[in-house]
Design an enzyme around this catalytic site. Structure first.
Site, PDB file in Angstrom:
ATOM      1  N   HIS A 121       0.817  -1.210   0.000  1.00  0.00           N
ATOM      2  CA  HIS A 121       0.000   0.000   0.000  1.00  0.00           C
ATOM      3  C   HIS A 121       0.858   1.271   0.000  1.00  0.00           C
ATOM      4  O   HIS A 121       1.900   1.345   0.638  1.00  0.00           O
ATOM      5  CB  HIS A 121      -0.939   0.008   1.212  1.00  0.00           C
ATOM      6  CG  HIS A 121      -0.225  -0.068   2.540  1.00  0.00           C
ATOM      7  ND1 HIS A 121       0.233   1.037   3.213  1.00  0.00           N
ATOM      8  CD2 HIS A 121       0.102  -1.128   3.304  1.00  0.00           C
ATOM      9  CE1 HIS A 121       0.805   0.672   4.341  1.00  0.00           C
ATOM     10  NE2 HIS A 121       0.742  -0.650   4.418  1.00  0.00           N
ATOM     11  N   ASP A 122       0.409   2.238  -0.775  1.00  0.00           N
ATOM     12  CA  ASP A 122       0.979   3.593  -0.786  1.00  0.00           C
ATOM     13  C   ASP A 122       2.386   3.672  -1.369  1.00  0.00           C
ATOM     14  O   ASP A 122       3.058   4.693  -1.211  1.00  0.00           O
ATOM     15  CB  ASP A 122       0.960   4.201   0.624  1.00  0.00           C
ATOM     16  CG  ASP A 122      -0.424   4.192   1.236  1.00  0.00           C
ATOM     17  OD1 ASP A 122      -1.307   4.885   0.693  1.00  0.00           O
ATOM     18  OD2 ASP A 122      -0.644   3.477   2.240  1.00  0.00           O
ATOM     19  N   GLY A 139       4.984  -0.924   2.784  1.00  0.00           N
ATOM     20  CA  GLY A 139       4.141   0.244   2.633  1.00  0.00           C
ATOM     21  C   GLY A 139       4.903   1.556   2.595  1.00  0.00           C
ATOM     22  O   GLY A 139       5.924   1.725   3.275  1.00  0.00           O
TER      23      GLY A 139
END
Length: 263
Positions: A121-122, A139
């Site tokens: 994520h991200d 992340g």
């Protein structure tokens, strides 16, 4: 519709260009958009608010747009955005973003992503990068243009990898890796300038010479990091043109580094 295998399950709300090819037993969710010329292999799952650009080649057995592996995620409408002309090999996992960051996992253009790669994520990944087999980005990792991450390498969350950097095989990357630098080993160490990569990108001898000067100031002098940054800044008065832009790339990266750089 002849380009879509009859066993594929595509939600009627998904938006696929008429030229998109979809292989057998692939499942595509309602919020997915896929641009012209892209190919999705068999046995893939593409879900979430995922946008895939043009002329991407996604091989079989990939999971794209799955929920973040973050215990704080509560189903917020976050996104995954993939650019154009990326090659994604088998068994990769790309996750949506989280509201703790910008809410978007973003992958640029012309990247070469080998088998079993995880993009969490991200993550923000630039263009023309290479992730070798089993590279794992935690992340919030940032990867610059033309960077290379070696096989079986793990990158700690929030780490930044600079443009044109190269990370060797089976590395444990817990600190930021400056642009143009080759690192490897465990514990990780800076080795040299990525000269081979820069020559392949037609960097002149003069530009490479300036990058070597920056490397020497950071890694081969007795200066503190703050002193080395000031000395790199002073190089701007001695150079010009593309060399100055390379200096700015380095200075901008060092100013944004949050985990300390590999030393």
């Amino acid at each position: 519709m002849s380009l879509i295998h009859p066993t594929a399950i595509i939600d009627p709300a998904a938006q696929l260009d008429s030229s998109v090819k979809v292989g057998a037993y692939t499942v595509i969710g309602p919020h997915v958009r896929i641009g012209a010329g892209s190919t999705i292999g068999p046995h893939c799952v593409i879900d979430g608010r995922t946008t895939i650009g043009q002329d991407n080649r996604i091989a079989q057995f990939n999971s794209i747009g799955g929920a973040p592996q973050d215990m704080k995620y509560a189903g917020e409408p976050t996104e995954l955005v993939i650019g154009d002309r990326n090659a994604v090999h088998e068994f990769c996992t790309f996750n949506l973003g989280t509201v703790q960051d910008e809410g978007v996992t973003r992958i640029g253009n012309d990247n070469w992503i080998m088998a079993y790669v995880h993009i969490a994520h991200d993550v923000r990944m630039g263009s023309h990068a290479v992730l070798a087999n089993n590279a794992t980005l935690a992340g919030h990792v940032h990867v610059g243009d033309w960077a290379v991450v070696g096989g079986l390498t793990g990158v700690h969350q929030f780490v930044k990898i600079g443009a044109h950097a190269m990370i060797g095989f089976q590395a444990h990357v817990a600190q930021d890796v400056p642009p143009f630098i080759t690192v490897d080993g465990n514990p990780l160490s800076a080795r040299a300038v990525n000269v081979v990569g820069l020559r392949r990108r037609e960097y002149s001898a003069e530009r490479i010479g300036v990058i070597k000067q920056m490397h020497k100031l950071l890694y081969r002098s007795s200066m503190t990091l703050e002193q080395a940054v000031a000395a790199i800044g002073d190089l701007r008065t001695q150079q010009g043109g593309n060399a100055d832009s390379d200096i700015e790339v380095m200075l901008s990266f060092l100013a944004a580094a949050t985990r300390g750089i590999v030393r």
